[in-house]
Design an enzyme around this catalytic site. Structure first.
Site, PDB file in Angstrom:
ATOM      1  N   PRO A   2       0.828  -1.209   0.000  1.00 42.76           N
ATOM      2  CA  PRO A   2       0.000   0.000   0.000  1.00 42.76           C
ATOM      3  C   PRO A   2       0.864   1.262   0.000  1.00 42.76           C
ATOM      4  O   PRO A   2       1.861   1.347   0.707  1.00 42.76           O
ATOM      5  CB  PRO A   2      -0.793  -0.122   1.308  1.00 42.76           C
ATOM      6  CG  PRO A   2      -0.802  -1.582   1.615  1.00 42.76           C
ATOM      7  CD  PRO A   2       0.520  -2.089   1.126  1.00 42.76           C
ATOM      8  N   GLU A   3       0.481   2.230  -0.831  1.00 43.42           N
ATOM      9  CA  GLU A   3       1.191   3.496  -0.903  1.00 43.42           C
ATOM     10  C   GLU A   3       0.372   4.557  -0.184  1.00 43.42           C
ATOM     11  O   GLU A   3      -0.640   4.246   0.462  1.00 43.42           O
ATOM     12  CB  GLU A   3       1.452   3.843  -2.364  1.00 43.42           C
ATOM     13  CG  GLU A   3       2.273   2.779  -3.090  1.00 43.42           C
ATOM     14  CD  GLU A   3       2.549   3.079  -4.553  1.00 43.42           C
ATOM     15  OE1 GLU A   3       2.544   4.279  -4.925  1.00 43.42           O
ATOM     16  OE2 GLU A   3       2.751   2.140  -5.333  1.00 43.42           O
ATOM     17  N   HIS A  93      -5.066 -16.061   9.382  1.00 45.18           N
ATOM     18  CA  HIS A  93      -4.012 -15.049   9.243  1.00 45.18           C
ATOM     19  C   HIS A  93      -4.300 -13.762  10.012  1.00 45.18           C
ATOM     20  O   HIS A  93      -3.693 -12.730   9.730  1.00 45.18           O
ATOM     21  CB  HIS A  93      -3.750 -14.712   7.765  1.00 45.18           C
ATOM     22  CG  HIS A  93      -3.422 -15.901   6.916  1.00 45.18           C
ATOM     23  ND1 HIS A  93      -2.307 -16.684   7.140  1.00 45.18           N
ATOM     24  CD2 HIS A  93      -4.079 -16.445   5.850  1.00 45.18           C
ATOM     25  CE1 HIS A  93      -2.280 -17.658   6.240  1.00 45.18           C
ATOM     26  NE2 HIS A  93      -3.329 -17.539   5.459  1.00 45.18           N
ATOM     27  N   ARG A 112       1.009 -12.277   4.427  1.00 44.89           N
ATOM     28  CA  ARG A 112       2.456 -12.368   4.208  1.00 44.89           C
ATOM     29  C   ARG A 112       3.261 -12.226   5.505  1.00 44.89           C
ATOM     30  O   ARG A 112       4.463 -12.509   5.520  1.00 44.89           O
ATOM     31  CB  ARG A 112       2.898 -11.290   3.210  1.00 44.89           C
ATOM     32  CG  ARG A 112       2.228 -11.390   1.840  1.00 44.89           C
ATOM     33  CD  ARG A 112       2.727 -12.565   1.042  1.00 44.89           C
ATOM     34  NE  ARG A 112       4.113 -12.390   0.638  1.00 44.89           N
ATOM     35  CZ  ARG A 112       4.503 -11.717  -0.435  1.00 44.89           C
ATOM     36  NH1 ARG A 112       3.616 -11.142  -1.231  1.00 44.89           N
ATOM     37  NH2 ARG A 112       5.779 -11.617  -0.734  1.00 44.89           N
ATOM     38  N   ARG A 155      20.959  16.357  -7.472  1.00 43.51           N
ATOM     39  CA  ARG A 155      21.406  14.962  -7.398  1.00 43.51           C
ATOM     40  C   ARG A 155      21.547  14.352  -8.793  1.00 43.51           C
ATOM     41  O   ARG A 155      20.761  14.631  -9.690  1.00 43.51           O
ATOM     42  CB  ARG A 155      20.450  14.143  -6.541  1.00 43.51           C
ATOM     43  CG  ARG A 155      20.375  14.707  -5.113  1.00 43.51           C
ATOM     44  CD  ARG A 155      19.627  13.813  -4.166  1.00 43.51           C
ATOM     45  NE  ARG A 155      19.702  14.356  -2.811  1.00 43.51           N
ATOM     46  CZ  ARG A 155      20.690  14.139  -1.965  1.00 43.51           C
ATOM     47  NH1 ARG A 155      21.692  13.352  -2.329  1.00 43.51           N
ATOM     48  NH2 ARG A 155      20.699  14.684  -0.769  1.00 43.51           N
TER      49      ARG A 155
END
Length: 285
Positions: A2-3, A93, A112, A155
């Site tokens: 998830p972002e 889970h 996971r 950069r």
């Protein structure tokens, strides 16, 4: 993973569902989820009697603020929270259960098993791992064009890996970097120091606009993401390049390309996001 838009959606949902609830006890079924304190029983004991005041976000982390403690939680690949009645069956889970005094439960499920939880005294979480080195929030007033260029413009690193680095700008992952770069018309292999002022302006606007639209749509359900009420995000239906290999670009019709940049699968339109040719110095043939 998830972002920012997905975590922000979870935050908003949980804020509505659990704010004001008091924890009576905590069940930890998978000890390694608990990173701080090291002993899960100490974690559970500390939370007993705590009332949730708000659910906040820092980058991709949730900050659950209570009357005496702050819990920092990272969902990692497939972690998810849900609110249930205590009598409802516990799904496989489910690794941590926060039992509330009103007979409901906040359950953390993680197929996971990569998610993490840290417990801190209020304010301590901002100067300790895992939050201490996080960069600018892209949906905050601090995310100005000047702030972004001050951090990145000199950069020599490729722009995509820089945008994925959480020490500069937080919350951006593979999906939204690909989408923002496409919206800005920038090739992901451009080095940051090669971008011109007008390109930085386009990128800054694209990041903000892409994230705002994604949050409004509830995030992207690419694999297993759902919010705290079990609802899928819908932004995946608005994606312009991510996950659309060989499909036509919505702007020019060129098939979307996929290749690897900085170890991450990357989607671009080779026409809309051209990589400028390097000029040969005089004397070269």
């Amino acid at each position: 993973m998830p972002e920012l838009p997905e975590v922000e959606t979870v935050r908003r949902t949980l804020n509505e569902l659990v704010t004001g609830k008091t924890i009576s006890s905590v069940t930890v079924k998978l000890p390694r989820i608990i990173q701080r304190p090291a002993e899960p029983e100490v974690f559970a004991q500390a939370l007993a009697g705590q009332t949730i005041e708000s659910v906040e976000r820092r980058g991709k982390f949730l900050r659950i603020r209570m009357n005496g403690l702050v819990m920092v939680s990272h969902l990692r690949m497939e972690g998810r929270y849900g609110v249930y009645q205590a009598h409802e069956p516990v799904e496989l889970h489910t690794h941590v259960i926060f039992h509330f005094t009103d007979g409901t439960e906040l359950r953390y499920k993680d197929v996971r098993q990569f998610g993490t939880m840290h417990l801190f005294q209020p304010g301590e979480e901002l100067v300790q791992k895992p939050l201490m080195k996080l960069g600018i929030e892209p949906l905050s007033s601090e995310f100005t064009l000047k702030a972004m260029t001050d951090k990145l413009s000199r950069r020599t690193t490729k722009i995509k890996p820089l945008l994925l680095n959480q020490e500069y700008i937080v919350g951006l992952g593979n999906i939204y970097v690909d989408e923002a770069l496409h919206s800005a018309g920038l090739h992901p292999e451009r080095t940051a120091d090669s971008l011109k002022p007008a390109e930085w302006k386009r990128l800054h606007e694209a990041i903000h606009e892409t994230l705002e639209r994604a949050v409004e749509a509830g995030g992207s359900s690419i694999k297993s993401y759902v919010n705290g009420q079990g609802e899928m995000g819908m932004f995946q239906h608005q994606l312009l390049v991510y996950g659309r290999k060989n499909e036509p670009c919505t702007r020019c019709g060129t098939p979307i390309d996929k290749f690897v940049v900085g170890g991450r699968g990357t989607h671009i339109c080779s026409r809309c996001q051209r990589l400028p040719r390097v000029k040969k110095s005089s004397g070269e043939v």
